[in-house]
Design a protein around this motif. Sequence first.
Motif, PDB file in Angstrom:
ATOM      1  N   VAL A  82      -7.831  -1.822 -16.276  1.00 19.08           N
ATOM      2  CA  VAL A  82      -7.524  -1.750 -14.847  1.00 19.08           C
ATOM      3  C   VAL A  82      -6.682  -0.506 -14.580  1.00 19.08           C
ATOM      4  O   VAL A  82      -5.539  -0.430 -15.022  1.00 19.08           O
ATOM      5  N   PRO A  83      -7.218   0.490 -13.871  1.00 14.55           N
ATOM      6  CA  PRO A  83      -6.433   1.676 -13.507  1.00 14.55           C
ATOM      7  C   PRO A  83      -5.368   1.316 -12.459  1.00 14.55           C
ATOM      8  O   PRO A  83      -5.345   0.191 -11.947  1.00 14.55           O
ATOM      9  N   PRO A  84      -4.493   2.246 -12.092  1.00 10.39           N
ATOM     10  CA  PRO A  84      -3.479   1.971 -11.063  1.00 10.39           C
ATOM     11  C   PRO A  84      -4.113   1.441  -9.778  1.00 10.39           C
ATOM     12  O   PRO A  84      -5.156   1.915  -9.347  1.00 10.39           O
ATOM     13  N   SER A  85      -3.465   0.444  -9.155  1.00  5.01           N
ATOM     14  CA  SER A  85      -4.066  -0.260  -8.029  1.00  5.01           C
ATOM     15  C   SER A  85      -4.288   0.616  -6.807  1.00  5.01           C
ATOM     16  O   SER A  85      -5.163   0.345  -6.002  1.00  5.01           O
ATOM     17  N   ALA A  86      -3.507   1.676  -6.629  1.00  3.82           N
ATOM     18  CA  ALA A  86      -3.702   2.546  -5.468  1.00  3.82           C
ATOM     19  C   ALA A  86      -5.100   3.153  -5.475  1.00  3.82           C
ATOM     20  O   ALA A  86      -5.662   3.458  -4.433  1.00  3.82           O
ATOM     21  N   MET A  87      -5.684   3.309  -6.657  1.00  7.51           N
ATOM     22  CA  MET A  87      -7.023   3.889  -6.774  1.00  7.51           C
ATOM     23  C   MET A  87      -8.115   2.834  -6.742  1.00  7.51           C
ATOM     24  O   MET A  87      -9.270   3.150  -6.494  1.00  7.51           O
ATOM     25  N   THR A  88      -7.764   1.573  -7.052  1.00  8.64           N
ATOM     26  CA  THR A  88      -8.834   0.669  -7.418  1.00  8.64           C
ATOM     27  C   THR A  88      -8.829  -0.696  -6.751  1.00  8.64           C
ATOM     28  O   THR A  88      -9.715  -1.495  -7.033  1.00  8.64           O
ATOM     29  N   PHE A  89      -7.870  -1.011  -5.906  1.00 14.70           N
ATOM     30  CA  PHE A  89      -7.802  -2.367  -5.362  1.00 14.70           C
ATOM     31  C   PHE A  89      -7.619  -2.316  -3.854  1.00 14.70           C
ATOM     32  O   PHE A  89      -6.786  -1.576  -3.339  1.00 14.70           O
ATOM     33  N   SER A  90      -8.416  -3.120  -3.150  1.00 17.09           N
ATOM     34  CA  SER A  90      -8.210  -3.273  -1.705  1.00 17.09           C
ATOM     35  C   SER A  90      -8.585  -4.684  -1.294  1.00 17.09           C
ATOM     36  O   SER A  90      -9.423  -5.328  -1.922  1.00 17.09           O
ATOM     37  N   GLN A  91      -7.950  -5.141  -0.231  1.00 17.73           N
ATOM     38  CA  GLN A  91      -8.174  -6.498   0.246  1.00 17.73           C
ATOM     39  C   GLN A  91      -7.968  -6.509   1.764  1.00 17.73           C
ATOM     40  O   GLN A  91      -6.941  -6.047   2.244  1.00 17.73           O
ATOM     41  N   HIS A  92      -8.967  -7.012   2.484  1.00 19.87           N
ATOM     42  CA  HIS A  92      -8.900  -7.066   3.944  1.00 19.87           C
ATOM     43  C   HIS A  92      -9.641  -8.296   4.461  1.00 19.87           C
ATOM     44  O   HIS A  92     -10.521  -8.829   3.782  1.00 19.87           O
ATOM     45  N   TYR A  93      -9.301  -8.689   5.682  1.00 15.14           N
ATOM     46  CA  TYR A  93     -10.163  -9.576   6.459  1.00 15.14           C
ATOM     47  C   TYR A  93     -11.162  -8.665   7.151  1.00 15.14           C
ATOM     48  O   TYR A  93     -10.780  -7.693   7.804  1.00 15.14           O
ATOM     49  N   GLU A  94     -12.472  -8.965   7.011  1.00 18.81           N
ATOM     50  CA  GLU A  94     -13.485  -8.100   7.601  1.00 18.81           C
ATOM     51  C   GLU A  94     -14.534  -8.905   8.352  1.00 18.81           C
ATOM     52  O   GLU A  94     -14.861 -10.025   7.967  1.00 18.81           O
ATOM     53  N   LEU A  95     -15.072  -8.290   9.395  1.00 21.96           N
ATOM     54  CA  LEU A  95     -16.175  -8.862  10.164  1.00 21.96           C
ATOM     55  C   LEU A  95     -17.323  -7.862  10.115  1.00 21.96           C
ATOM     56  O   LEU A  95     -17.165  -6.713  10.538  1.00 21.96           O
ATOM     57  N   ILE A 164       0.686  -7.180 -11.321  1.00 18.75           N
ATOM     58  CA  ILE A 164       1.353  -7.155 -12.625  1.00 18.75           C
ATOM     59  C   ILE A 164       0.886  -5.954 -13.444  1.00 18.75           C
ATOM     60  O   ILE A 164       1.685  -5.229 -14.050  1.00 18.75           O
ATOM     61  N   MET A 165      -0.428  -5.692 -13.462  1.00 18.78           N
ATOM     62  CA  MET A 165      -0.951  -4.569 -14.227  1.00 18.78           C
ATOM     63  C   MET A 165      -0.502  -3.235 -13.650  1.00 18.78           C
ATOM     64  O   MET A 165      -0.319  -2.261 -14.377  1.00 18.78           O
ATOM     65  N   SER A 166      -0.305  -3.183 -12.326  1.00 15.24           N
ATOM     66  CA  SER A 166       0.145  -1.947 -11.685  1.00 15.24           C
ATOM     67  C   SER A 166       1.564  -1.587 -12.105  1.00 15.24           C
ATOM     68  O   SER A 166       1.918  -0.413 -12.181  1.00 15.24           O
ATOM     69  N   LEU A 167       2.387  -2.602 -12.376  1.00 15.08           N
ATOM     70  CA  LEU A 167       3.738  -2.331 -12.865  1.00 15.08           C
ATOM     71  C   LEU A 167       3.674  -1.590 -14.196  1.00 15.08           C
ATOM     72  O   LEU A 167       4.414  -0.638 -14.437  1.00 15.08           O
ATOM     73  N   ALA A 168       2.765  -2.021 -15.058  1.00 18.07           N
ATOM     74  CA  ALA A 168       2.583  -1.334 -16.342  1.00 18.07           C
ATOM     75  C   ALA A 168       1.996   0.058 -16.123  1.00 18.07           C
ATOM     76  O   ALA A 168       2.426   1.028 -16.753  1.00 18.07           O
ATOM     77  N   ALA A 169       1.023   0.166 -15.218  1.00 16.76           N
ATOM     78  CA  ALA A 169       0.402   1.467 -14.945  1.00 16.76           C
ATOM     79  C   ALA A 169       1.427   2.450 -14.402  1.00 16.76           C
ATOM     80  O   ALA A 169       1.361   3.648 -14.668  1.00 16.76           O
ATOM     81  N   GLY A 170       2.414   1.962 -13.632  1.00 20.07           N
ATOM     82  CA  GLY A 170       3.476   2.815 -13.107  1.00 20.07           C
ATOM     83  C   GLY A 170       4.321   3.422 -14.213  1.00 20.07           C
ATOM     84  O   GLY A 170       4.972   4.447 -14.012  1.00 20.07           O
ATOM     85  N   ARG A 171       4.316   2.798 -15.380  1.00 18.37           N
ATOM     86  CA  ARG A 171       5.035   3.333 -16.540  1.00 18.37           C
ATOM     87  C   ARG A 171       4.089   4.105 -17.464  1.00 18.37           C
ATOM     88  O   ARG A 171       4.442   4.425 -18.601  1.00 18.37           O
ATOM     89  N   GLY A 172       2.877   4.368 -16.980  1.00 20.95           N
ATOM     90  CA  GLY A 172       1.928   5.149 -17.758  1.00 20.95           C
ATOM     91  C   GLY A 172       1.114   4.349 -18.751  1.00 20.95           C
ATOM     92  O   GLY A 172       0.479   4.915 -19.639  1.00 20.95           O
TER      93      GLY A 172
END
Length: 199
Positions: A82-95, A164-172
């Motif tokens: 899992v790469p850093p979440s800013a690049m790879t994760f999104s969540q929305h309510y969509e119509l 949780i994984m993003s916390l680790a990714a923030g440390r490289g």
Amino acid sequence: MPIIDLQRGIAEAGRIRIGQQVPTSNGRTRPEKLATFRLTSPDRRRIEEAAGLFGGTVAPWAAPAGPQWEVVTKVAEIEVIVPPSAMTFSQHYELWSAGGCQRRCDGQTEHLSEQPCLCAPDNRECDIHTRLSLMIRDLPGLALWRLDTQGWFAARELAGAVEIMSLAAGRGVLLPARLLLEQRSVKRPGKDGKPQTLR
């Protein structure tokens, strides 16, 4: 140094899918959930490599965006990174409608119009859409595979796991993970007030 206001990204190799369209008796199609992962890509070589690892038969697929390749694998779990979440994760309510996405909301702001969210919190017209891009550990190449889901359990649990994984990714540190397809069901009142089983 990278350009400051240019959003970083990694090329998308294909999609990780958990369903497919199947024909009905009236000549139309309907969505059907799968018990194993289905991978799709415009790159036949990537799908052949996936079939070699995870089983299944490579086949052409008439995707809405144009011709692609697919394999319905024989596995319900895949080792991923899992790469850093800013690049790879999104969540929305969509119509969505035939004309595309009509609303994309975070629960407060509707981002397409930059107006307040239009749905009543207790009776949303929009559905949850979660998108997670991953690297499949055993497939060669630096590319992402995107998983899209409208599942409630996935929305709740993927968000926590990615945080949780993003916390680790923030440390490289890029953490290895296991993507697991798990069937669940829950009973909830339907629109008519009668219990309805959701899977």
